[in-house]
Structures are given as C-alpha cells and as structure tokens.
Design a protein around this motif. Structure first.
Motif, PDB file in Angstrom:
ATOM      1  N   GLY A   2       0.828  -1.368   0.013  1.00 31.74           N
ATOM      2  CA  GLY A   2      -0.172  -0.155  -0.035  1.00 31.74           C
ATOM      3  C   GLY A   2       0.820   1.311  -0.100  1.00 31.74           C
ATOM      4  O   GLY A   2       2.038   1.183   0.209  1.00 31.74           O
ATOM      5  N   THR A   3       0.204   2.375  -0.315  1.00 33.23           N
ATOM      6  CA  THR A   3       1.018   3.598  -0.257  1.00 33.23           C
ATOM      7  C   THR A   3       1.049   3.950   1.323  1.00 33.23           C
ATOM      8  O   THR A   3       0.264   3.903   2.053  1.00 33.23           O
ATOM      9  CB  THR A   3       0.227   4.964  -1.036  1.00 33.23           C
ATOM     10  OG1 THR A   3      -1.071   4.942  -0.529  1.00 33.23           O
ATOM     11  CG2 THR A   3       0.272   4.417  -2.569  1.00 33.23           C
ATOM     12  N   LYS A   4       1.956   4.755   1.369  1.00 30.31           N
ATOM     13  CA  LYS A   4       2.176   5.272   2.750  1.00 30.31           C
ATOM     14  C   LYS A   4       1.929   6.484   3.083  1.00 30.31           C
ATOM     15  O   LYS A   4       1.742   7.210   1.948  1.00 30.31           O
ATOM     16  CB  LYS A   4       3.904   5.378   2.819  1.00 30.31           C
ATOM     17  CG  LYS A   4       4.261   5.743   4.588  1.00 30.31           C
ATOM     18  CD  LYS A   4       5.648   5.610   4.436  1.00 30.31           C
ATOM     19  CE  LYS A   4       6.138   5.841   5.823  1.00 30.31           C
ATOM     20  NZ  LYS A   4       7.648   5.666   6.283  1.00 30.31           N
ATOM     21  N   PRO A   5       1.229   6.903   4.187  1.00 30.88           N
ATOM     22  CA  PRO A   5       0.420   8.295   4.365  1.00 30.88           C
ATOM     23  C   PRO A   5       1.625   9.094   4.528  1.00 30.88           C
ATOM     24  O   PRO A   5       2.747   8.962   4.794  1.00 30.88           O
ATOM     25  CB  PRO A   5      -0.225   7.904   5.576  1.00 30.88           C
ATOM     26  CG  PRO A   5       0.194   6.867   6.076  1.00 30.88           C
ATOM     27  CD  PRO A   5       0.870   6.018   5.241  1.00 30.88           C
ATOM     28  N   LEU A   6       1.248  10.461   4.077  1.00 31.23           N
ATOM     29  CA  LEU A   6       2.200  11.660   4.252  1.00 31.23           C
ATOM     30  C   LEU A   6       2.624  11.910   5.754  1.00 31.23           C
ATOM     31  O   LEU A   6       3.748  12.115   5.783  1.00 31.23           O
ATOM     32  CB  LEU A   6       1.631  13.080   3.504  1.00 31.23           C
ATOM     33  CG  LEU A   6       1.073  12.787   1.885  1.00 31.23           C
ATOM     34  CD1 LEU A   6       0.537  14.229   1.713  1.00 31.23           C
ATOM     35  CD2 LEU A   6       2.588  12.660   1.314  1.00 31.23           C
ATOM     36  N   GLU A   8       2.609  10.415   9.367  1.00 34.20           N
ATOM     37  CA  GLU A   8       2.364   9.009   9.975  1.00 34.20           C
ATOM     38  C   GLU A   8       2.960   9.114  11.323  1.00 34.20           C
ATOM     39  O   GLU A   8       2.054   8.644  12.370  1.00 34.20           O
ATOM     40  CB  GLU A   8       2.793   7.920   9.284  1.00 34.20           C
ATOM     41  CG  GLU A   8       2.625   6.539   9.803  1.00 34.20           C
ATOM     42  CD  GLU A   8       3.018   5.233   9.104  1.00 34.20           C
ATOM     43  OE1 GLU A   8       2.273   4.450   8.993  1.00 34.20           O
ATOM     44  OE2 GLU A   8       4.200   5.754   8.742  1.00 34.20           O
ATOM     45  N   GLN A  71       9.816  14.076   4.036  1.00 34.43           N
ATOM     46  CA  GLN A  71      10.274  13.071   3.091  1.00 34.43           C
ATOM     47  C   GLN A  71      11.565  12.370   3.826  1.00 34.43           C
ATOM     48  O   GLN A  71      11.339  11.024   3.591  1.00 34.43           O
ATOM     49  CB  GLN A  71      10.616  13.371   2.140  1.00 34.43           C
ATOM     50  CG  GLN A  71      10.892  12.553   0.759  1.00 34.43           C
ATOM     51  CD  GLN A  71       9.661  11.583   0.526  1.00 34.43           C
ATOM     52  OE1 GLN A  71       8.348  12.036   0.674  1.00 34.43           O
ATOM     53  NE2 GLN A  71       9.892  10.178   0.177  1.00 34.43           N
ATOM     54  N   ARG A  74       9.889  10.145   6.387  1.00 34.32           N
ATOM     55  CA  ARG A  74       9.140   8.954   5.871  1.00 34.32           C
ATOM     56  C   ARG A  74      10.143   7.830   5.561  1.00 34.32           C
ATOM     57  O   ARG A  74       9.707   6.570   5.486  1.00 34.32           O
ATOM     58  CB  ARG A  74       8.268   9.569   4.697  1.00 34.32           C
ATOM     59  CG  ARG A  74       7.355  10.210   4.847  1.00 34.32           C
ATOM     60  CD  ARG A  74       6.405  10.797   3.715  1.00 34.32           C
ATOM     61  NE  ARG A  74       5.582   9.696   3.216  1.00 34.32           N
ATOM     62  CZ  ARG A  74       5.498   9.555   1.790  1.00 34.32           C
ATOM     63  NH1 ARG A  74       5.740  10.366   1.094  1.00 34.32           N
ATOM     64  NH2 ARG A  74       4.882   8.428   1.540  1.00 34.32           N
ATOM     65  N   GLU A  75      11.150   8.154   4.840  1.00 39.17           N
ATOM     66  CA  GLU A  75      12.159   7.302   4.414  1.00 39.17           C
ATOM     67  C   GLU A  75      13.004   6.535   5.442  1.00 39.17           C
ATOM     68  O   GLU A  75      13.325   5.456   5.319  1.00 39.17           O
ATOM     69  CB  GLU A  75      13.187   7.880   3.372  1.00 39.17           C
ATOM     70  CG  GLU A  75      12.373   8.391   2.063  1.00 39.17           C
ATOM     71  CD  GLU A  75      13.230   8.910   1.162  1.00 39.17           C
ATOM     72  OE1 GLU A  75      14.623   8.963   1.188  1.00 39.17           O
ATOM     73  OE2 GLU A  75      12.968   9.334  -0.109  1.00 39.17           O
ATOM     74  N   TYR A  80       8.430   0.695   5.003  1.00 34.78           N
ATOM     75  CA  TYR A  80       7.970   0.935   3.747  1.00 34.78           C
ATOM     76  C   TYR A  80       8.952   1.072   2.639  1.00 34.78           C
ATOM     77  O   TYR A  80       8.697   1.483   1.540  1.00 34.78           O
ATOM     78  CB  TYR A  80       6.895   2.147   3.508  1.00 34.78           C
ATOM     79  CG  TYR A  80       5.789   2.176   4.022  1.00 34.78           C
ATOM     80  CD1 TYR A  80       4.574   1.282   3.826  1.00 34.78           C
ATOM     81  CD2 TYR A  80       5.662   2.630   5.423  1.00 34.78           C
ATOM     82  CE1 TYR A  80       3.484   1.105   4.222  1.00 34.78           C
ATOM     83  CE2 TYR A  80       4.380   2.493   6.267  1.00 34.78           C
ATOM     84  CZ  TYR A  80       3.401   1.812   5.688  1.00 34.78           C
ATOM     85  OH  TYR A  80       2.095   1.408   6.354  1.00 34.78           O
ATOM     86  N   PHE A  82      11.655   0.216  -0.116  1.00 32.46           N
ATOM     87  CA  PHE A  82      11.566  -0.292  -1.430  1.00 32.46           C
ATOM     88  C   PHE A  82      12.851  -1.267  -1.567  1.00 32.46           C
ATOM     89  O   PHE A  82      13.938  -0.818  -1.533  1.00 32.46           O
ATOM     90  CB  PHE A  82      11.524   0.604  -2.677  1.00 32.46           C
ATOM     91  CG  PHE A  82      11.396  -0.109  -4.028  1.00 32.46           C
ATOM     92  CD1 PHE A  82      10.340  -0.795  -4.293  1.00 32.46           C
ATOM     93  CD2 PHE A  82      12.573   0.102  -4.976  1.00 32.46           C
ATOM     94  CE1 PHE A  82      10.460  -1.668  -5.686  1.00 32.46           C
ATOM     95  CE2 PHE A  82      12.507  -0.491  -6.196  1.00 32.46           C
ATOM     96  CZ  PHE A  82      11.323  -1.267  -6.507  1.00 32.46           C
ATOM     97  N   ASP A  87      10.894  -8.045  -3.919  1.00 26.92           N
ATOM     98  CA  ASP A  87       9.513  -8.285  -4.547  1.00 26.92           C
ATOM     99  C   ASP A  87       9.367  -9.509  -5.322  1.00 26.92           C
ATOM    100  O   ASP A  87      10.096  -9.844  -6.303  1.00 26.92           O
ATOM    101  CB  ASP A  87       9.373  -7.067  -5.651  1.00 26.92           C
ATOM    102  CG  ASP A  87       8.169  -6.799  -6.113  1.00 26.92           C
ATOM    103  OD1 ASP A  87       6.959  -7.301  -5.741  1.00 26.92           O
ATOM    104  OD2 ASP A  87       8.032  -6.499  -7.271  1.00 26.92           O
TER     105      ASP A  87
END
Length: 94
Positions: A2-6, A8, A71, A74-75, A80, A82, A87
């Motif tokens: 899923g996408t991560k909220p801006l 959190e 940002q 978030r990273e 989350y 990548f 994958d």
C-alpha cells in the motif's frame, strides 16, 4: 504494498505543527512590520499586494524545508522501504 501516508509518525505531526506555527509567526511579523493595518482605505489593496509579494517566498521556503524533512522522516522508517530484490509479485515458483 500500500501507499504510505504523508504524515504518520508523531515526529512528522510535530514537524507539521511547528512549521505551521513558524509560518504564521513570520507572516504576522511581516504584516506588523509593514503596518498594513494602518494604511488608508485607498491604499489597502496595494499594501496587501506588497505583503503577499514578501510572504509568498517565505512560505515557499518554509514549505520546501518542511517537505524535505518530512520526506526524510518517511524514508527513515523502514516499514515501507523499496527493495527490488524482495519483490515476488511475478514469482513463477509455486
């Protein structure tokens, strides 16, 4: 995935609140320094436009700094991150 909220984490919330307070303080300071409230009624539009021309760059700078820091926060949270080697969406092994 899923996408991560801006926003959190608690730190991100503090960042947003702090940046909003600093922006409001700086805009109020510019408003007070330029004495926009003391302008004559005929010049109020010109005074507001002058204030906007000063406040827009200030807001852009504060917003850019808050965006970069948010940002980065978030990273830093690895939930989350990548990882192309992890994958297995197209994994043909059953």
């Amino acid at each position: 995935m899923g996408t991560k909220p801006l926003v959190e984490t608690e730190t991100q919330v503090y960042l947003v609140v702090t940046s909003a307070i600093l922006m409001g303080f700086s805009f109020g300071l510019v408003f007070g320094i330029l004495d926009v409230e003391d302008e004559k009624a005929s010049n109020i539009k010109l005074a507001m436009m002058r204030e906007e021309n000063i406040c827009y760059p200030i807001g852009a700078i504060f917003g850019a700094i808050a965006t970069v820091v948010n940002q980065q926060l978030r990273e830093d949270n690895g939930d989350y991150a990548f990882d192309p080697l992890d994958d297995d969406v197209l994994d043909d092994d059953f």
